[in-house]
Design a protein around this motif. Structure first.
Motif, mmCIF file in Angstrom:
data_model
loop_
_atom_site.group_PDB
_atom_site.id
_atom_site.type_symbol
_atom_site.label_atom_id
_atom_site.label_comp_id
_atom_site.label_asym_id
_atom_site.label_seq_id
_atom_site.Cartn_x
_atom_site.Cartn_y
_atom_site.Cartn_z
ATOM 1 N N UNK A 111 4.066 2.335 2.317
ATOM 2 C CA UNK A 111 4.858 3.691 2.172
ATOM 3 C C UNK A 111 4.109 4.611 1.949
ATOM 4 N N UNK A 112 4.517 5.528 3.080
ATOM 5 C CA UNK A 112 3.807 6.887 3.261
ATOM 6 C C UNK A 112 4.453 8.145 2.918
ATOM 7 N N UNK A 113 3.574 9.106 2.137
ATOM 8 C CA UNK A 113 4.558 10.221 1.724
ATOM 9 C C UNK A 113 3.610 11.375 2.243
ATOM 10 N N UNK A 114 4.357 12.166 3.032
ATOM 11 C CA UNK A 114 3.548 13.056 3.837
ATOM 12 C C UNK A 114 3.873 14.772 3.177
ATOM 13 N N UNK A 115 3.029 15.703 3.297
ATOM 14 C CA UNK A 115 3.468 17.174 3.041
ATOM 15 C C UNK A 115 2.951 17.860 4.143
ATOM 16 N N UNK A 116 3.412 19.053 4.299
ATOM 17 C CA UNK A 116 2.997 19.870 5.526
ATOM 18 C C UNK A 116 1.578 19.915 5.908
ATOM 19 N N UNK A 117 1.338 19.451 7.092
ATOM 20 C CA UNK A 117 -0.114 19.663 7.710
ATOM 21 C C UNK A 117 -0.618 18.307 7.683
ATOM 22 N N UNK A 118 -0.046 17.517 6.730
ATOM 23 C CA UNK A 118 -0.927 16.169 6.729
ATOM 24 C C UNK A 118 -0.903 15.174 7.928
ATOM 25 N N UNK A 119 -1.887 14.390 8.004
ATOM 26 C CA UNK A 119 -1.910 13.447 9.125
ATOM 27 C C UNK A 119 -2.259 12.072 8.506
ATOM 28 N N UNK A 120 -1.271 10.979 9.008
ATOM 29 C CA UNK A 120 -1.499 9.795 8.776
ATOM 30 C C UNK A 120 -1.560 8.834 9.932
ATOM 31 N N UNK A 121 -2.472 8.077 9.964
ATOM 32 C CA UNK A 121 -2.776 7.145 11.292
ATOM 33 C C UNK A 121 -3.226 5.873 10.872
ATOM 34 N N UNK B 48 0.806 -1.169 -0.054
ATOM 35 C CA UNK B 48 -0.043 -0.125 -0.214
ATOM 36 C C UNK B 48 0.778 1.297 0.071
ATOM 37 N N UNK B 49 0.419 2.139 -1.034
ATOM 38 C CA UNK B 49 1.220 3.333 -0.953
ATOM 39 C C UNK B 49 0.061 4.580 -0.707
ATOM 40 N N UNK B 50 0.619 5.449 0.168
ATOM 41 C CA UNK B 50 -0.377 6.714 0.580
ATOM 42 C C UNK B 50 0.460 7.921 0.354
ATOM 43 N N UNK B 51 -0.292 8.712 -0.625
ATOM 44 C CA UNK B 51 0.275 10.129 -1.065
ATOM 45 C C UNK B 51 -0.517 11.269 -0.372
ATOM 46 N N UNK B 52 -0.166 11.775 0.661
ATOM 47 C CA UNK B 52 -0.970 12.808 1.451
ATOM 48 C C UNK B 52 -0.355 14.470 0.877
ATOM 49 N N UNK B 53 -1.139 14.798 0.341
ATOM 50 C CA UNK B 53 -0.700 16.498 0.163
ATOM 51 C C UNK B 53 -0.863 17.269 1.047
ATOM 52 N N UNK B 54 -0.705 18.729 1.225
ATOM 53 C CA UNK B 54 -0.911 19.519 2.327
ATOM 54 C C UNK B 54 -2.184 19.373 2.981
ATOM 55 N N UNK B 55 -2.026 19.206 4.338
ATOM 56 C CA UNK B 55 -3.298 19.050 5.303
ATOM 57 C C UNK B 55 -4.189 17.905 4.875
ATOM 58 N N UNK B 56 -3.851 17.002 4.152
ATOM 59 C CA UNK B 56 -4.767 15.824 3.943
ATOM 60 C C UNK B 56 -4.670 15.152 5.084
ATOM 61 N N UNK B 57 -5.549 14.247 5.244
ATOM 62 C CA UNK B 57 -5.962 13.117 6.496
ATOM 63 C C UNK B 57 -6.241 11.880 5.949
ATOM 64 N N UNK B 58 -5.426 10.758 6.593
ATOM 65 C CA UNK B 58 -5.658 9.317 6.555
ATOM 66 C C UNK B 58 -5.830 8.780 7.293
#
Length: 305
Positions: free
Chosen positions: A149-159, A119-129
């Motif tokens: 594999x997780x890619x975060x931008x500023x403000x993003x939240x992944x849990x 699984x790959x997760x691409x989170x743009x600014x302030x996105x939440x997963x």
């Protein structure tokens, strides 16, 4: 149980399993699911999606500006040679919770092969997963490799929360599987900030020893990554663990759990018990604490339990 840490340029689980399958002349069956989430008029929606059998998005529920997504697997589970590849893309400001319908069942494998999920997760600014799947059930002689594999931008939240079962314990299976490999890699603006590798091979390891599993049989982990995290959130989760350790679930099935900050922008919770359901309850409590403490959101109510 062996915890391993590798450099970013090491061979991935996916590459290794493809190599093994190719070496024995057995191509993997690849099933794909790709989804893009965006925001419009204050509500997250599915901007585009693609899937191949047997996995697909079964339902999507708009809830208070965010989207709850249920993944369906119409097969009996992961069979020998199966590989699931899921790509989740969250555009700026999008908020999605992902779960599945039932336990992920991993069936017996042939020697030298097995099944896997990437699984790959691409989170743009302030996105939440919020990725909250049901537990993984490893049948006798199963071999499973799981990579995120997780890619975060500023403000993003992944849990994400995971619960691992040792087998179908009501049928007498306990650590009768061949092997389990789990990998989590997190990037923040292209910088590697977390890399975790886990390998369990019951026949090769003394899992019952003190300092390993001892009398415990089920494992759970919860990860939270965001540049919004502070020491106050660590304290909230520690208080929740202390509170949960004295409830009825803990009295019937003892739970060992701990929480710590990661190197950068992360919090990790690890727990072990003798059944899946108390760990599921703990993961739910941790999840709800993070939703309220970090996101200012109430618990999602469409989930059972």
């Amino acid at each position: 149980m062996k915890q391993e840490h590798y450099a970013a340029d090491d061979v991935s689980i996916e590459q290794e399993q493809l190599s093994i399958a190719s070496g024995i002349g057995m191509p993997l069956r690849i099933s794909e699911l790709r989804a893009v989430f965006a925001v419009g008029v204050g509500q997250t929606y599915v901007a585009s999606k693609y899937h191949t059998a047997p996995i697909k998005i079964a339902k999507a529920f708009p809830i208070d500006g965010q989207l709850a997504v249920i993944v369906m697997d119409v097969s009996p589970g992961l069979l020998n040679g199966d590989r699931y590849a899921m790509d989740w893309i969250c555009e700026a400001g999008a908020h999605v919770m992902i779960t599945n319908q039932s336990y992920m069942k991993v069936h017996p494998s042939m020697p030298g092969c097995g099944s896997s999920m990437l699984q790959t997760f691409e989170l743009a600014d302030n996105a939440i997963v919020e990725n909250m799947p049901e537990p993984v059930m490893l049948f006798k002689n199963a071999s499973f490799a799981n990579e995120s594999i997780v890619h975060l931008r500023p403000g993003a939240v992944w849990m994400q929360a995971d619960v691992l079962c040792p087998g179908r314990t009501l049928r007498g299976e306990s650590f009768d599987y061949v092997g389990y490999r789990n990998s989590l890699t997190v990037y923040y603006e292209d910088e590697l900030i977390f890399a975790q590798r886990q390998r369990i091979e019951p026949k090769q390891q003394r899992l019952e020893d003190a300092g390993c599993m001892a009398e415990m049989t089920h494992l759970a982990t919860f990860y939270l990554f965001s540049d919004r995290i502070s020491s106050a959130h660590l304290e909230l989760l520690q208080n929740k663990l202390d509170e949960y350790s004295g409830n009825e679930s803990s009295a019937r099935h003892s739970i060992i759990a701990g929480v710590s900050r990661t190197h950068r922008h992360g919090i990790a919770v690890t727990a072990a018990s003798t059944a899946a359901w108390p760990l599921q309850g703990l993961m739910r409590e941790i999840w709800q604490t993070c939703r309220e403490g970090l996101l200012g959101k109430q618990p999602l109510r469409f989930m059972q339990g």
